[in-house]
Each structure stands twice: as C-alpha cells, then as structure tokens.
Design a protein around this motif. Sequence first.
Motif, short mmCIF file in Angstrom:
data_model
loop_
_atom_site.label_atom_id
_atom_site.label_comp_id
_atom_site.label_asym_id
_atom_site.label_seq_id
_atom_site.Cartn_x
_atom_site.Cartn_y
_atom_site.Cartn_z
N LEU A 269 3.54 18.72 45.41
CA LEU A 269 2.38 18.90 44.54
C LEU A 269 2.74 18.56 43.09
O LEU A 269 1.92 18.01 42.35
CB LEU A 269 1.85 20.32 44.63
N GLU A 270 3.95 18.89 42.69
CA GLU A 270 4.38 18.61 41.32
C GLU A 270 4.67 17.13 41.11
O GLU A 270 4.37 16.59 40.04
CB GLU A 270 5.65 19.40 41.00
N ALA A 271 5.27 16.48 42.10
CA ALA A 271 5.86 15.15 41.86
C ALA A 271 5.07 13.99 42.44
O ALA A 271 5.39 12.84 42.15
CB ALA A 271 7.28 15.12 42.42
N THR A 272 4.05 14.24 43.28
CA THR A 272 3.33 13.14 43.91
C THR A 272 1.82 13.32 43.76
O THR A 272 1.34 14.38 43.35
CB THR A 272 3.65 13.06 45.42
N ASP A 273 1.10 12.27 44.11
CA ASP A 273 -0.36 12.33 44.17
C ASP A 273 -0.85 12.47 45.61
O ASP A 273 -2.03 12.26 45.90
CB ASP A 273 -0.96 11.06 43.55
N ASP A 274 0.04 12.80 46.52
CA ASP A 274 -0.34 12.94 47.93
C ASP A 274 -1.45 13.97 48.09
O ASP A 274 -1.48 15.00 47.40
CB ASP A 274 0.87 13.37 48.76
N SER A 275 -2.34 13.72 49.04
CA SER A 275 -3.40 14.67 49.32
C SER A 275 -2.84 15.93 49.96
O SER A 275 -1.70 15.94 50.48
CB SER A 275 -4.43 14.03 50.26
N VAL A 276 -3.62 16.99 49.96
CA VAL A 276 -3.20 18.23 50.59
C VAL A 276 -2.98 18.02 52.09
O VAL A 276 -2.07 18.60 52.69
CB VAL A 276 -4.22 19.36 50.32
N ASP A 277 -3.81 17.17 52.72
CA ASP A 277 -3.62 16.86 54.14
C ASP A 277 -2.26 16.20 54.38
O ASP A 277 -1.54 16.56 55.33
CB ASP A 277 -4.73 15.92 54.63
N THR A 278 -1.91 15.23 53.52
CA THR A 278 -0.63 14.54 53.66
C THR A 278 0.54 15.50 53.46
O THR A 278 1.53 15.47 54.20
CB THR A 278 -0.53 13.38 52.66
N ILE A 279 0.42 16.38 52.47
CA ILE A 279 1.48 17.35 52.19
C ILE A 279 1.59 18.36 53.33
O ILE A 279 2.69 18.77 53.71
CB ILE A 279 1.22 18.05 50.84
N ALA A 280 0.46 18.72 53.92
CA ALA A 280 0.50 19.64 55.06
C ALA A 280 1.30 19.03 56.21
O ALA A 280 2.10 19.70 56.86
CB ALA A 280 -0.92 19.97 55.51
N ALA A 281 1.10 17.75 56.45
CA ALA A 281 1.85 17.09 57.52
C ALA A 281 3.32 16.97 57.16
O ALA A 281 4.20 17.16 58.00
CB ALA A 281 1.26 15.70 57.77
N ALA A 282 3.61 16.65 55.90
CA ALA A 282 4.99 16.46 55.47
C ALA A 282 5.80 17.75 55.47
O ALA A 282 7.03 17.72 55.49
CB ALA A 282 5.02 15.83 54.07
N THR A 283 5.11 18.89 55.43
CA THR A 283 5.81 20.18 55.39
C THR A 283 5.72 20.94 56.71
O THR A 283 6.12 22.10 56.78
CB THR A 283 5.23 21.06 54.27
N GLY A 284 5.20 20.27 57.73
CA GLY A 284 5.13 20.91 59.04
C GLY A 284 4.04 21.95 59.17
O GLY A 284 4.02 22.72 60.14
N MET A 285 3.08 21.96 58.23
CA MET A 285 1.99 22.94 58.28
C MET A 285 0.86 22.49 59.20
O MET A 285 0.01 23.30 59.56
CB MET A 285 1.42 23.16 56.87
N GLY A 286 0.83 21.22 59.51
CA GLY A 286 -0.18 20.72 60.44
C GLY A 286 -1.47 20.32 59.78
O GLY A 286 -1.81 19.13 59.74
#
Length: 331
Positions: A269-286
């Motif tokens: 969230l601090e370092a990228t413009d990735d969407s919350v959906d993308t970050i959820a996938a990247a962190t294993g949150m689904g």
Amino acid sequence: MGTVALAVTDGMLHFELAVAYEVFGAAPASVDVPWYDVEVCGAQDGVRVGRFGLRPDHGLDRLPRADTVIVPGWADVDADPPAELVDAVRAAHEAGARVASLCTGAFVLAAAGLLDGRRATTHWAHTAVLAARHPDVEVDPDVLYVDGGSVLTSAGKAAALDLCLHLVRLDHGPAVANAVARRLVVPPHRAGGQAQFVAAPVPARDDHPLAALLPWAIERLDRPLTVEDLARRARMSSRHLGRHFRAVTGTTPLQWLLTQRIRRAQELLEATDDSVDTIAAATGMGTATTLRRHFHRTVGVPPDTYRRTFRSRPAAGDGSGVRHRHPLEPQ
C-alpha cells in the motif's frame, strides 16, 4: 479528578515517567476543569531514573490513597521488580485505585498478580518474556494499550502517551483530551486496538527449528499456507510447531502468518499503486473483502485510508522525496 500517584523506584525508565507527569501534571491553559493532583511516590531519600536523580514527594506507602496509580516502564525485565513496589501497587489496587502500567511497567503489575486472567500488553520486544514468566496473563503483542477497567496496560514509548491521553479522555471527555494533545503536539486519539508496528521476531540461533522456516514462509505469503504446511516444512508435528512459535514469537502460527500478511499489505500500500484486489492476492488473503476485514481489525484503519496516510513516496507536487509523517502514524 483526584490524585494520580506515579510509582517510582531505582531502575524506572525516565521517558515513561516524564510522559505521565507531563500529561497529568497540569491542565492546558484553555481547560477550566478540576485537574489531577500528581504525587511522585518512592524512596524519599531519592531514586535513580535512567541517568537522573529524583526526590519523590512521598513514600510508596502513599499509593493506596491515590485514585489512579501509574507504574512507568521497568528497565530490567530480567530481574524481579522490588518487592516493596509490587506490594504497594497491589495494596493500591485492593484499596480501589485504578492502576495503569506504561511499557514494561506491566511486569510490576504482573508480579503483583493484577494481570492474572486478564488481557494485557507491553512493549513488543518483551511480550514473549511476559507471557512466559506469567502464563496466567493473556498477553496481546499487537495492540497499543489494553483498558481492563481498573487495570490498564500499554505498549512502549509513544503508546504510553496514548494510554495517558486515554485516561484523560475517560475522566474529562474528548474535548479536554484533545486540548492536552494539542499542547503536546501529538495525535489526539489512537485506538488501543491499533497494531504495534513491529519487526518480525526471528530466532536468536541459526540452528533453531524456526530459523529457516520463518524466511521460507515470508517468501510464500501469496500462497494459502496452513499450519500443516509449516509443520511439514519444519518436519515436526503441528503441536510441536505451535510450542516453538509461542516461545519465539509469542503467538500462534496462524496469527503470525496473518501478521506477516498484513505487514506485506502495508508495504504494498505504501510503495505501489496496486489495487486492493491485487494486494489481497499478493498477500494470500484471497479477496479484497477478506483483506479489508483483517486489515481494519488489525491496523485500525481501512487499506485505502492507510494508503493515503502512509504513502512513502512524495505526494503530487512535492519533489522533496521526504516521507511526511501523518498525525495518525505510530512512532
């Protein structure tokens, strides 16, 4: 609002003591309400607080007369706190005083038996020690402070100030607490449930069973890891794994994994413009819904609010490259 007694002995931390004295010692000029009567209680021939000498107003036997007792941080958590301090704090609580510890002052409250069966916290670096030494205490390493009614505990440094302001808010309301915060030029309110922003604990020895496992898991946070996956990788039973995790991190494997996923989400969230959906996938949150639920509960704010607050790169029109600290940011 009655008497606030600051309990001091040799070996207290001066920062936490100074924080409590600053908050309760005098009302802001803009506030017209009855204020606290602050008493410093300890050995009257003088005590050493950090590198400073201090001459208390009263002895520790004065604590049971107070309405609120504040126990600042205790420097040497490997040593038992002085028996006279422990006995005086216990007597104050039995007499009806509200007792609050700042940072490692929780070790004094635990020694007095005031935290048995209660949820409590302390500085993140010492939560595992507190939990191991006092197994009847429910130690929460991931909060700024815990309000248990007549017994309150805080994490370290800045969180000690948060708890003191929380007490003012309870006694005088938010307007007065905000006035105190303005005088001190600090955030007016950080909820106690907000996370301590801590580094991931790691085993002290390279040959520890978790020494290779924790980095391995952190590299695979985008995958749906389970306790069984971790146990299989560590070549031990799930129960044995749980004991090692509790000893090293002070928490369970699943809670540790969740903490790492939240921390990774914070970084993205601090370092990228990735969407919350993308970050959820990247962190294993689904899903974004799952991430938002766990993130809000753990950090205290939604992901979008966090991103606006904690962006590490310059804002539009700001070429300084300096990260600007938002008033909500934990210190």
